[in-house]
Design an enzyme around this catalytic site. Sequence first.
Site, PDB file in Angstrom:
ATOM      1  N   ASP A 119       3.643   2.856  -7.274  1.00  0.00           N
ATOM      2  CA  ASP A 119       2.290   3.402  -7.195  1.00  0.00           C
ATOM      3  C   ASP A 119       1.662   3.310  -8.587  1.00  0.00           C
ATOM      4  O   ASP A 119       2.363   3.453  -9.592  1.00  0.00           O
ATOM      5  CB  ASP A 119       2.358   4.869  -6.759  1.00  0.00           C
ATOM      6  CG  ASP A 119       1.092   5.327  -6.069  1.00  0.00           C
ATOM      7  OD1 ASP A 119       1.155   5.674  -4.885  1.00  0.00           O
ATOM      8  OD2 ASP A 119       0.017   5.342  -6.740  1.00  0.00           O
ATOM      9  N   THR A 123      -4.947   7.271  -6.989  1.00  0.00           N
ATOM     10  CA  THR A 123      -5.235   8.533  -6.290  1.00  0.00           C
ATOM     11  C   THR A 123      -3.953   9.289  -5.963  1.00  0.00           C
ATOM     12  O   THR A 123      -4.005  10.479  -5.659  1.00  0.00           O
ATOM     13  CB  THR A 123      -5.990   8.281  -4.960  1.00  0.00           C
ATOM     14  OG1 THR A 123      -5.270   7.293  -4.211  1.00  0.00           O
ATOM     15  CG2 THR A 123      -7.394   7.796  -5.198  1.00  0.00           C
ATOM     16  N   ASP A 144       1.297  -1.518 -10.820  1.00  0.00           N
ATOM     17  CA  ASP A 144       0.119  -1.932 -10.059  1.00  0.00           C
ATOM     18  C   ASP A 144       0.490  -3.181  -9.260  1.00  0.00           C
ATOM     19  O   ASP A 144       0.922  -4.192  -9.842  1.00  0.00           O
ATOM     20  CB  ASP A 144      -1.021  -2.243 -11.045  1.00  0.00           C
ATOM     21  CG  ASP A 144      -2.356  -2.359 -10.324  1.00  0.00           C
ATOM     22  OD1 ASP A 144      -2.355  -2.861  -9.185  1.00  0.00           O
ATOM     23  OD2 ASP A 144      -3.377  -1.952 -10.898  1.00  0.00           O
ATOM     24  N   TYR A 150       9.454  -7.746  -9.114  1.00  0.00           N
ATOM     25  CA  TYR A 150      10.727  -8.395  -8.797  1.00  0.00           C
ATOM     26  C   TYR A 150      11.808  -7.350  -8.556  1.00  0.00           C
ATOM     27  O   TYR A 150      12.378  -6.838  -9.510  1.00  0.00           O
ATOM     28  CB  TYR A 150      11.143  -9.347  -9.927  1.00  0.00           C
ATOM     29  CG  TYR A 150      10.131 -10.447 -10.138  1.00  0.00           C
ATOM     30  CD1 TYR A 150      10.104 -11.541  -9.294  1.00  0.00           C
ATOM     31  CD2 TYR A 150       9.178 -10.367 -11.154  1.00  0.00           C
ATOM     32  CE1 TYR A 150       9.166 -12.545  -9.454  1.00  0.00           C
ATOM     33  CE2 TYR A 150       8.229 -11.356 -11.322  1.00  0.00           C
ATOM     34  CZ  TYR A 150       8.225 -12.447 -10.470  1.00  0.00           C
ATOM     35  OH  TYR A 150       7.288 -13.423 -10.635  1.00  0.00           O
ATOM     36  N   SER A 161      -3.480   1.085  -1.823  1.00  0.00           N
ATOM     37  CA  SER A 161      -4.903   0.729  -1.726  1.00  0.00           C
ATOM     38  C   SER A 161      -5.724   1.999  -1.909  1.00  0.00           C
ATOM     39  O   SER A 161      -5.320   3.065  -1.441  1.00  0.00           O
ATOM     40  CB  SER A 161      -5.201   0.153  -0.336  1.00  0.00           C
ATOM     41  OG  SER A 161      -6.593   0.075  -0.131  1.00  0.00           O
ATOM     42  N   THR A 178      -6.687  -5.429  -5.242  1.00  0.00           N
ATOM     43  CA  THR A 178      -5.499  -4.711  -4.750  1.00  0.00           C
ATOM     44  C   THR A 178      -5.137  -5.190  -3.348  1.00  0.00           C
ATOM     45  O   THR A 178      -3.964  -5.451  -3.050  1.00  0.00           O
ATOM     46  CB  THR A 178      -5.765  -3.194  -4.732  1.00  0.00           C
ATOM     47  OG1 THR A 178      -6.132  -2.813  -6.045  1.00  0.00           O
ATOM     48  CG2 THR A 178      -4.549  -2.404  -4.285  1.00  0.00           C
ATOM     49  N   TYR A 231     -13.473  -2.886   0.807  1.00  0.00           N
ATOM     50  CA  TYR A 231     -12.297  -2.302   1.477  1.00  0.00           C
ATOM     51  C   TYR A 231     -12.073  -2.966   2.833  1.00  0.00           C
ATOM     52  O   TYR A 231     -10.982  -3.489   3.113  1.00  0.00           O
ATOM     53  CB  TYR A 231     -12.536  -0.807   1.626  1.00  0.00           C
ATOM     54  CG  TYR A 231     -11.418  -0.029   2.283  1.00  0.00           C
ATOM     55  CD1 TYR A 231     -10.130  -0.021   1.745  1.00  0.00           C
ATOM     56  CD2 TYR A 231     -11.669   0.735   3.414  1.00  0.00           C
ATOM     57  CE1 TYR A 231      -9.117   0.731   2.331  1.00  0.00           C
ATOM     58  CE2 TYR A 231     -10.661   1.493   4.004  1.00  0.00           C
ATOM     59  CZ  TYR A 231      -9.385   1.480   3.464  1.00  0.00           C
ATOM     60  OH  TYR A 231      -8.394   2.221   4.044  1.00  0.00           O
ATOM     61  N   GLU A 249       5.678 -19.405   7.131  1.00  0.00           N
ATOM     62  CA  GLU A 249       7.036 -19.224   6.648  1.00  0.00           C
ATOM     63  C   GLU A 249       8.045 -19.180   7.788  1.00  0.00           C
ATOM     64  O   GLU A 249       9.187 -18.827   7.607  1.00  0.00           O
ATOM     65  CB  GLU A 249       7.126 -17.961   5.776  1.00  0.00           C
ATOM     66  CG  GLU A 249       6.237 -18.002   4.541  1.00  0.00           C
ATOM     67  CD  GLU A 249       6.418 -19.275   3.733  1.00  0.00           C
ATOM     68  OE1 GLU A 249       7.530 -19.824   3.704  1.00  0.00           O
ATOM     69  OE2 GLU A 249       5.421 -19.735   3.142  1.00  0.00           O
TER      70      GLU A 249
HETATM   71  O1  LIG Z   1      -5.312   4.637   6.881  1.00  0.00           O
HETATM   72  C1  LIG Z   1      -5.917   4.312   5.886  1.00  0.00           C
HETATM   73  O2  LIG Z   1      -7.065   3.949   5.944  1.00  0.00           O
HETATM   74  C2  LIG Z   1      -5.185   4.346   4.544  1.00  0.00           C
HETATM   75  O3  LIG Z   1      -4.035   5.223   4.666  1.00  0.00           O
HETATM   76  C3  LIG Z   1      -3.255   5.345   3.496  1.00  0.00           C
HETATM   77  O4  LIG Z   1      -4.019   5.915   2.459  1.00  0.00           O
HETATM   78  P1  LIG Z   1      -3.986   7.513   2.193  1.00  0.00           P
HETATM   79  O5  LIG Z   1      -2.600   7.965   2.136  1.00  0.00           O
HETATM   80  O6  LIG Z   1      -4.886   8.167   3.166  1.00  0.00           O
HETATM   81  O7  LIG Z   1      -4.702   7.551   0.767  1.00  0.00           O
HETATM   82  P2  LIG Z   1      -4.145   7.959  -0.660  1.00  0.00           P
HETATM   83  O8  LIG Z   1      -3.528   9.295  -0.626  1.00  0.00           O
HETATM   84  O9  LIG Z   1      -5.261   7.713  -1.618  1.00  0.00           O
HETATM   85  O10 LIG Z   1      -2.968   6.888  -0.892  1.00  0.00           O
HETATM   86  C4  LIG Z   1      -3.151   5.598  -1.411  1.00  0.00           C
HETATM   87  C5  LIG Z   1      -2.067   5.344  -2.447  1.00  0.00           C
HETATM   88  O11 LIG Z   1      -2.187   4.014  -2.968  1.00  0.00           O
HETATM   89  C6  LIG Z   1      -2.063   4.084  -4.381  1.00  0.00           C
HETATM   90  N1  LIG Z   1      -2.761   2.938  -4.999  1.00  0.00           N
HETATM   91  C7  LIG Z   1      -4.100   2.806  -4.911  1.00  0.00           C
HETATM   92  C8  LIG Z   1      -4.739   1.751  -5.517  1.00  0.00           C
HETATM   93  C9  LIG Z   1      -3.985   0.786  -6.203  1.00  0.00           C
HETATM   94  O12 LIG Z   1      -4.522  -0.186  -6.781  1.00  0.00           O
HETATM   95  N2  LIG Z   1      -2.646   0.942  -6.255  1.00  0.00           N
HETATM   96  C10 LIG Z   1      -2.004   2.006  -5.676  1.00  0.00           C
HETATM   97  O13 LIG Z   1      -0.775   2.123  -5.773  1.00  0.00           O
HETATM   98  C11 LIG Z   1      -2.703   5.406  -4.752  1.00  0.00           C
HETATM   99  O14 LIG Z   1      -2.366   5.839  -6.040  1.00  0.00           O
HETATM  100  C12 LIG Z   1      -2.189   6.288  -3.638  1.00  0.00           C
HETATM  101  O15 LIG Z   1      -0.928   6.803  -3.963  1.00  0.00           O
HETATM  102  C13 LIG Z   1      -2.769   3.958   3.034  1.00  0.00           C
HETATM  103  O16 LIG Z   1      -2.079   4.099   1.794  1.00  0.00           O
HETATM  104  C14 LIG Z   1      -3.923   2.995   2.881  1.00  0.00           C
HETATM  105  O17 LIG Z   1      -3.427   1.702   2.568  1.00  0.00           O
HETATM  106  C15 LIG Z   1      -4.725   2.950   4.179  1.00  0.00           C
HETATM  107  O18 LIG Z   1      -5.808   2.128   3.980  1.00  0.00           O
END
Ligand SMILES: O=C(O)[C@H]1O[C@H](OP(=O)(O)OP(=O)(O)OC[C@H]2O[C@@H](n3ccc(=O)[nH]c3=O)[C@H](O)[C@@H]2O)[C@H](O)[C@@H](O)[C@@H]1O
Length: 385
Positions: A119, A123, A144, A150, A161, A178, A231, A249
């Site tokens: 992560d 968020t 990220d 790897y 995301s 992303t 998005y 694949e």
């Molecule tokens: O159903 C959905 O629409 C979303 O449900 C979840 O998202 P959610 O758990 O609700 O949202 P967050 O609590 O914000 O979790 C997203 C996670 O992705 C991480 N993230 C975000 C952006 C990024 O570039 N890299 C990354 O690791 C954030 O830090 C966070 O931990 C999924 O993680 C999403 O992929 C999905 O689009």
Amino acid sequence: MLSQPLLRLASTVSRRRMKLLLVIALLTYVASVWGNLVNMRSIQENGELRIESRIEEIIEPLREKIRDLEKSFTQKYPPVKFLSEKDRKRILVTGGAGFVGSHLTDKLMMDGHKVTVVDNFFTGRKRNVEHWIGHENFELINHDVVEPLYIEVDQIYHLASPASPPNYMYNPIKTLKTNTIGTLNMLGLAKRVGARLLLASTSEVYGDPEVHPQTEDYWGHVNPIGPRACYDEGKRVAETMCYAYMKQEGPLTVYGSGSQTRAFQYVSDLVNGLVALMNSNVSSPVNLGNPEEHTILEFAQLIKNLVGSGSEIQFLSEAQDDPQKRKPDIKKAKLMLGWEPVVPLEEGLNKAIHYFRKELEYQANNQYIPKPKPTRIKKGRTRHN
Ligand SMILES: O=C(O)[C@H]1O[C@H](OP(=O)(O)OP(=O)(O)OC[C@H]2O[C@@H](n3ccc(=O)[nH]c3=O)[C@H](O)[C@@H]2O)[C@H](O)[C@@H](O)[C@@H]1O
């Protein structure tokens, strides 16, 4: 002068008294020496006491630290099922510190799997998974997904995301990166290690739907240049990429139920048979094959095991006129040519797998990518496209 009174004293004091006096003097001397010794000892004891209390002062905080460490070692984790090495999967959860991801992580951990959370904490919060930190089955990586990763895993849950409108609109280009580059990297990882990948898409791929309720085969109604597009379209491309990878694949496919049988021979056996036939005086048809018969499904499973592939066997609709069984009778070849196959099935398959791996590697390194032609504009003439 001085000896006179002493002599006088000696003469007046009897010898017995002299002895008594000497004993008293001796006792006095011993008592004073003893007194000094006792005194020195008490000084020494005092010093020792002071050193001891100083040592105690230094040691106590260290003891406290050890107690804290012991406490952290015996930290209570939520109960975790025991899985044997065979059943315990190495699972990557990207976005595992988020809302959905952290609940998924809890479930996978409690089921007894080894979980790696990746992560970038855009968020997500460390506290969502902190109750697993230090557990031998758990690892948390601040990474990220836009950058390649790897690691060795069996399954990938790809959830990373930004998810809510204010978060994904905050930096639309990053959201697109992303979901596109990030997903590509995870698919690349899945391909490299032979893992199965699950993509968390979103209901936003349906856009502002013209069909209600929305089934999975509804293509959606998304504004590609609207504020939500980074998005919505990002996730749609992510879905496209997953399907493209799956098709390109090769998920292992079997036509029909896979109960149809075949018998395969290794190429070197065939070549030897061909040469033997050419140099014989036989001019009628001769079967050159390996009579070891298996169902197509057995072949698929054997190949899957030998390749070490995690991909599922996909059953496609039965091919038209596909023979139900086939196995050559090679009595004639044995008799007339003295020939029979010698390469066992598994050995032949391993050789074939090695060959095709090298072939794919070669193709990947020697792909012909045509260069764009430089545009030639002739002077004095209008260019019509
Ligand atoms: O159903 C959905 O629409 C979303 O449900 C979840 O998202 P959610 O758990 O609700 O949202 P967050 O609590 O914000 O979790 C997203 C996670 O992705 C991480 N993230 C975000 C952006 C990024 O570039 N890299 C990354 O690791 C954030 O830090 C966070 O931990 C999924 O993680 C999403 O992929 C999905 O689009």
